[in-house]
Design a protein around this motif. Structure first.
Motif, PDB file in Angstrom:
ATOM      1  N   LEU A 129       1.647  -1.373  -0.102  1.00 24.47           N
ATOM      2  CA  LEU A 129      -0.077  -0.018   0.272  1.00 24.47           C
ATOM      3  C   LEU A 129       0.880   1.193   0.154  1.00 24.47           C
ATOM      4  N   PRO A 130       0.487   2.463  -0.159  1.00 23.90           N
ATOM      5  CA  PRO A 130       0.940   3.660  -0.259  1.00 23.90           C
ATOM      6  C   PRO A 130       1.346   3.790   1.382  1.00 23.90           C
ATOM      7  N   LEU A 131       2.728   4.546   1.453  1.00 27.96           N
ATOM      8  CA  LEU A 131       3.374   4.990   2.136  1.00 27.96           C
ATOM      9  C   LEU A 131       3.950   3.963   2.780  1.00 27.96           C
ATOM     10  N   ILE A 132       2.902   2.736   3.304  1.00 22.12           N
ATOM     11  CA  ILE A 132       2.730   1.660   4.967  1.00 22.12           C
ATOM     12  C   ILE A 132       3.919   0.362   3.724  1.00 22.12           C
ATOM     13  N   GLY A 133       3.612   0.651   2.085  1.00 24.41           N
ATOM     14  CA  GLY A 133       4.106  -1.075   1.959  1.00 24.41           C
ATOM     15  C   GLY A 133       3.417  -2.082   2.545  1.00 24.41           C
ATOM     16  N   HIS A 134       4.241  -3.344   3.055  1.00 22.87           N
ATOM     17  CA  HIS A 134       3.466  -4.595   3.816  1.00 22.87           C
ATOM     18  C   HIS A 134       3.626  -4.655   5.326  1.00 22.87           C
ATOM     19  N   ALA A 135       3.593  -2.788   5.442  1.00 24.09           N
ATOM     20  CA  ALA A 135       3.643  -2.808   6.862  1.00 24.09           C
ATOM     21  C   ALA A 135       2.464  -3.755   7.268  1.00 24.09           C
ATOM     22  N   HIS A 136       1.137  -3.384   6.976  1.00 28.06           N
ATOM     23  CA  HIS A 136      -0.321  -3.855   7.277  1.00 28.06           C
ATOM     24  C   HIS A 136      -0.251  -5.721   7.814  1.00 28.06           C
ATOM     25  N   HIS A 137       0.908  -6.410   5.964  1.00 23.26           N
ATOM     26  CA  HIS A 137       0.878  -7.585   6.712  1.00 23.26           C
ATOM     27  C   HIS A 137       1.460  -8.397   8.063  1.00 23.26           C
ATOM     28  N   LEU A 138       2.800  -7.123   7.691  1.00 18.76           N
ATOM     29  CA  LEU A 138       3.766  -7.666   8.891  1.00 18.76           C
ATOM     30  C   LEU A 138       2.668  -7.964  10.015  1.00 18.76           C
ATOM     31  N   ALA A 139       2.019  -6.783  10.325  1.00 18.36           N
ATOM     32  CA  ALA A 139       1.485  -6.165  11.711  1.00 18.36           C
ATOM     33  C   ALA A 139       0.476  -6.861  11.955  1.00 18.36           C
ATOM     34  N   ARG A 140      -0.456  -7.506  10.957  1.00 20.88           N
ATOM     35  CA  ARG A 140      -2.001  -7.962  10.874  1.00 20.88           C
ATOM     36  C   ARG A 140      -1.301  -9.362  11.035  1.00 20.88           C
ATOM     37  N   ILE A 158       9.602  -6.394  -0.935  1.00 21.06           N
ATOM     38  CA  ILE A 158       8.395  -5.982   0.271  1.00 21.06           C
ATOM     39  C   ILE A 158       9.107  -4.627   0.807  1.00 21.06           C
ATOM     40  N   HIS A 159       8.055  -3.653   0.947  1.00 18.70           N
ATOM     41  CA  HIS A 159       8.864  -2.814   1.437  1.00 18.70           C
ATOM     42  C   HIS A 159       8.037  -2.256   3.230  1.00 18.70           C
ATOM     43  N   ILE A 160       9.042  -1.723   3.299  1.00 16.17           N
ATOM     44  CA  ILE A 160       8.327  -1.316   4.740  1.00 16.17           C
ATOM     45  C   ILE A 160       8.205  -0.099   4.708  1.00 16.17           C
ATOM     46  N   GLY A 161       7.101   0.755   5.039  1.00 10.69           N
ATOM     47  CA  GLY A 161       6.987   2.192   4.654  1.00 10.69           C
ATOM     48  C   GLY A 161       7.896   2.237   3.378  1.00 10.69           C
ATOM     49  N   PRO A 162       8.187   3.116   2.441  1.00 12.56           N
ATOM     50  CA  PRO A 162       8.950   3.255   1.167  1.00 12.56           C
ATOM     51  C   PRO A 162       9.931   2.234   1.580  1.00 12.56           C
ATOM     52  N   THR A 163      10.531   1.830   2.607  1.00 15.18           N
ATOM     53  CA  THR A 163      11.648   1.274   2.358  1.00 15.18           C
ATOM     54  C   THR A 163      11.857  -0.445   1.767  1.00 15.18           C
ATOM     55  N   PRO A 164      12.393  -0.134   0.539  1.00 16.75           N
ATOM     56  CA  PRO A 164      12.344  -1.724  -0.025  1.00 16.75           C
ATOM     57  C   PRO A 164      13.448  -2.421   0.750  1.00 16.75           C
TER      58      PRO A 164
END
Length: 482
Positions: free
Chosen positions: A17-28, A46-52
């Protein structure tokens, strides 16, 4: 190592997702997300925030990162940066280089088998006292119990037998909340973790309090034992002197306090936090899952109890018995394999690298997951099945290079010997104390926090083998039946 002229295109995991990347998958849904990456390739972006970040799904490539090309992948990345806020520059988070090498050499004697053996009987006594105090037949929060016991046992081993009870109690209360806050910071984008949110401020207060407690433990030891230099020297030459001499109340931490090149108070705090975290959360989680699996597999329980009875007969466990319990070790190793304990670890590429044909740019985070590797069907057929016999000498070769719960290479967990000793002491003591264990809740679901913990697990401990009169007892952790 130079990169290939035409590197293999690295696939990007879907669902960012924009801005958060895959952080929502890693959190949920961290575990399903992490294991799903295997289907996209041996290295997946993957992206953690905008960082690959680059997730390595092939254990052979992870070994290249940790061992073969370790000099080009330093201890770092988003997870390590977040943990460094908590650990400081402890052995687990300090950058590669002279400081890491010096501290590892300094601490190595603390974790050789001979030194651990000097703490064995004190640990057994502590564990036996706590386990025997549980009331019979009542549902108990076993994950909490196991963390309490591993913390208490490790505090005895680390700081000695005379640590004030109030310090032990506060350590026990602080650690779960601190670990939860730490993992939260590892999966959220850095811009969120910098916001002055109430949860972030509470986490900072808890970490500050933990450091104050460690200071009190060090000061208590120094006040009670102002000079152990002669005792330490005698113990170095004679293990029996270390166990029985006047320094018997000291703990493993005395090695650091008596170092020829003294550590600063900040460094002592950092190392104590690193040791406490490494010894408690992973060990407690493993034991909780092990006891759960025992309730599901009567044959495993029967073999464990038969082995323990053959070694100990009718007497209590002794430290020298631990090495005579190979089946117990296989059961524990299978619990570690099936449930983690760690599910996400990072390194940082210091230069452009070729990893299995994929180009890893300098400065990029490289992610590997013991949980993912230890569920790889190519190395662990029937990975969701609890099978301690996969660790027999005849079958263990098939798993070579894929069991990475303790890491590998020059940053491999320094406390592995201690972890095995503590795990076997606690498991054996629980089985000796309680003839029967039953599940008192629904089957738990794995939940990725720092470790892969059970989301809800209650067990009953019975003083008889087939029901009957409960023995009286005390206890602190009953829960309602699930």
């Amino acid at each position: 190592m130079s990169t290939q002229a035409t590197p293999i295109p690295t696939p990007t995991a879907p669902g960012g997702l924009p801005l958060i990347g895959h952080a929502h998958h890693l959190a949920r849904t961290p575990l399903p997300f992490m294991t799903s990456l295997r289907e996209y390739g041996s290295v997946v972006r993957i992206h953690i925030g905008p960082t690959p970040a680059y997730v390595v799904t092939d254990p052979a490539l992870t070994r290249r990162v940790l061992v073969t090309d370790a000099a080009h992948y330093t201890k770092g990345g988003k997870i390590i940066d977040a943990l460094r806020v908590f650990f400081g520059d402890g052995l687990a988070t300090v950058a590669d280089g002279d400081t890491h090498l010096r501290n590892r050499r300094l601490m190595q004697p603390m974790f050789n088998k001979a030194h651990i053996a000097t703490r064995g009987e004190a640990m057994i006594a502590q564990v036996r006292e706590m386990v025997a105090a549980w009331p019979a037949d009542q549902p108990r929060d076993v994950y909490a119990d196991m963390n309490d016991i591993t913390l208490a046992a490790f505090l005895v081993a680390l700081f000695g037998t005379d640590l004030p009870p109030r310090l032990r109690t506060e350590f026990t209360a602080l650690m779960p909340a601190i670990m939860k806050g730490t993992i939260r910071q590892t999966v959220l984008p850095s811009w969120i973790t910098r916001l002055p949110l109430p949860a972030h401020r509470a986490h900072a207060r808890r970490v500050a309090r933990l450091r104050a407690l460690i200071d009190q433990a060090i000061d208590h030891r120094s006040a009670r034992h102002p000079d152990r230099t002669e005792d330490a020297a005698a113990a170095a030459g004679c293990p029996h002197a270390a166990a029985a001499g006047s320094g018997a109340a000291d703990g493993l931490f005395s090695t650091l306090l008596n170092a020829e090149e003294p550590l600063t108070r900040q460094q002592l705090q950092d190392e104590a936090i690193t040791l406490l975290t490494g010894a408690i959360e992973t060990t407690g989680t493993t034991l909780a899952w092990t006891l759960y699996e025992i309730t599901r597999h009567p044959e495993v329980e029967r073999r464990l109890r038969a082995e323990l009875a053959a070694v100990c007969q009718d007497r209590p466990l002794r430290h020298e018995d631990v090495e005579q319990l190979p089946y117990a070790r296989r059961v524990l190793q299978e619990a570690i394999r099936k449930y983690g304990p760690a599910w996400m670890v990072t390194r940082t590429a210091v230069r452009d690298m070729d990893l299995g044909g994929h180009r890893i740019p300098a400065g990029a985070d490289v992610v590997w997951s013991p949980y993912l590797h230890q569920h790889d069907p190519a190395h662990f057929p029937g990975a969701d099945t609890f099978d301690p016999d996969r660790w027999t000498p005849e079958r263990v070769q098939a798993t070579r290079g894929s069991f990475l719960a303790f890491g590998d290479g020059r940053r491999k967990c320094i406390g592995e010997n201690f972890a095995w000793a503590e795990l076997q002491i606690i498991l054996a003591t629980v089985l000796q104390t309680w003839p029967r264990i039953t599940l008192a809740s629904r089957a738990p679901r794995p939940q990725a926090v720092v470790t892969v913990k059970p989301d809800d697990l209650a067990l009953r401990f019975h003083a008889d083998t087939k029901g009957g009169t409960a023995r009286p007892g005390g206890g602190e952790r009953p829960v309602a039946a699930g």
